[in-house]
Scaffold this motif. Structure first.
Motif, PDB file in Angstrom:
ATOM      1  N   CYS A  10       9.641   4.691   5.865  1.00  0.00           N
ATOM      2  CA  CYS A  10       8.893   3.780   6.740  1.00  0.00           C
ATOM      3  C   CYS A  10       9.648   2.471   6.947  1.00  0.00           C
ATOM      4  CB  CYS A  10       7.508   3.507   6.166  1.00  0.00           C
ATOM      5  SG  CYS A  10       6.400   4.922   6.270  1.00  0.00           S
ATOM      6  N   ARG A  14      10.713   1.019  10.541  1.00  0.00           N
ATOM      7  CA  ARG A  14      10.287  -0.329  10.973  1.00  0.00           C
ATOM      8  C   ARG A  14      11.484  -1.206  11.327  1.00  0.00           C
ATOM      9  NH1 ARG A  14       6.504   0.028   6.829  1.00  0.00           N
ATOM     10  NH2 ARG A  14       7.866  -1.188   5.478  1.00  0.00           N
ATOM     11  N   ARG A  17      12.925   0.002  14.608  1.00  0.00           N
ATOM     12  CA  ARG A  17      12.079  -0.405  15.740  1.00  0.00           C
ATOM     13  C   ARG A  17      12.356  -1.851  16.127  1.00  0.00           C
ATOM     14  NH1 ARG A  17       5.855   1.154  15.013  1.00  0.00           N
ATOM     15  NH2 ARG A  17       5.782  -0.212  16.818  1.00  0.00           N
ATOM     16  N   SER A  37      16.264  -3.178   6.470  1.00  0.00           N
ATOM     17  CA  SER A  37      15.282  -2.360   5.755  1.00  0.00           C
ATOM     18  C   SER A  37      15.339  -2.562   4.243  1.00  0.00           C
ATOM     19  CB  SER A  37      15.498  -0.882   6.059  1.00  0.00           C
ATOM     20  OG  SER A  37      16.698  -0.412   5.444  1.00  0.00           O
TER      21      SER A  37
END
Length: 184
Positions: A10, A14, A17, A37
């Motif tokens: 995840c 994220r 994105r 990240s």
């Protein structure tokens, strides 16, 4: 996959994105994604053996599902209010990011969907899901021309976001919202 693996996956999505939305596909390198990240490089290839393309496709899919759910969550009866709510949410995001983060799918679509089939498929699926959610709202409102209206509203929202980002102003989004209310 354990909780730690899911969390790492995840975080990678994220970070991707955010970076592709701000800098586009080509401006978001794997080193930047790993740094943003906080995930180890090996985790990136463990979760996304297809590399950057698979990771970007996953980020587009997640963003697409998120926006489709936002549209679908609006109760039937007032599609104009749903579109205005969506424009407001996008405008808030865009302004809060210093005019860098508009549509979470548009930057990728413009950068690579013509040359990358896997990413094009995810971009098309995201837009299709948004159009379907809008069409469902319009049909629930009793609109006979729901297909055409859904496509037009989606095009207006995307165009409004592009103009708002270019002008660093919410005015294009406000104009689109007024036009959608007048259409409906």
């Amino acid at each position: 996959m354990g909780a730690k693996g899911t969390e790492t996956r995840c975080r990678l999505i994220r970070a991707t994105r955010g970076l592709v939305e701000k800098h586009g596909y080509f401006g978001a390198g794997l080193n930047q994604i790993i740094e943003a990240s906080g995930a180890p490089r090996g985790s990136l290839y463990f979760h996304f053996p297809g590399g950057k393309d698979q990771l970007v496709a996953a980020a587009v899919a997640e963003a697409g599902a998120e926006i489709a759910a936002l549209i679908a969550a609006v109760p039937p009866g007032d599609t104009a209010a749903a579109a205005t709510s969506l424009l407001t949410a996008f405008g808030d995001r865009l302004e809060a990011s210093g005019w860098h983060q508009g549509c979470p799918v548009a930057a990728v679509t413009l950068d690579v969907s013509a040359a990358n089939d896997a990413i094009q498929t995810e971009c098309a699926a995201a837009y299709s899901a948004w159009e379907t959610a809008l069409r469902d709202r319009l049909q629930a409102d009793g609109r006979a021309n729901a297909d055409d209206l859904a496509a037009s509203i989606l095009a207006m929202v995307e165009g409004g976001l592009l103009l708002a980002r270019a002008q660093r102003s919410r005015e294009p989004l406000e104009r689109v919202a007024r036009t959608i209310r007048a259409m409906l």
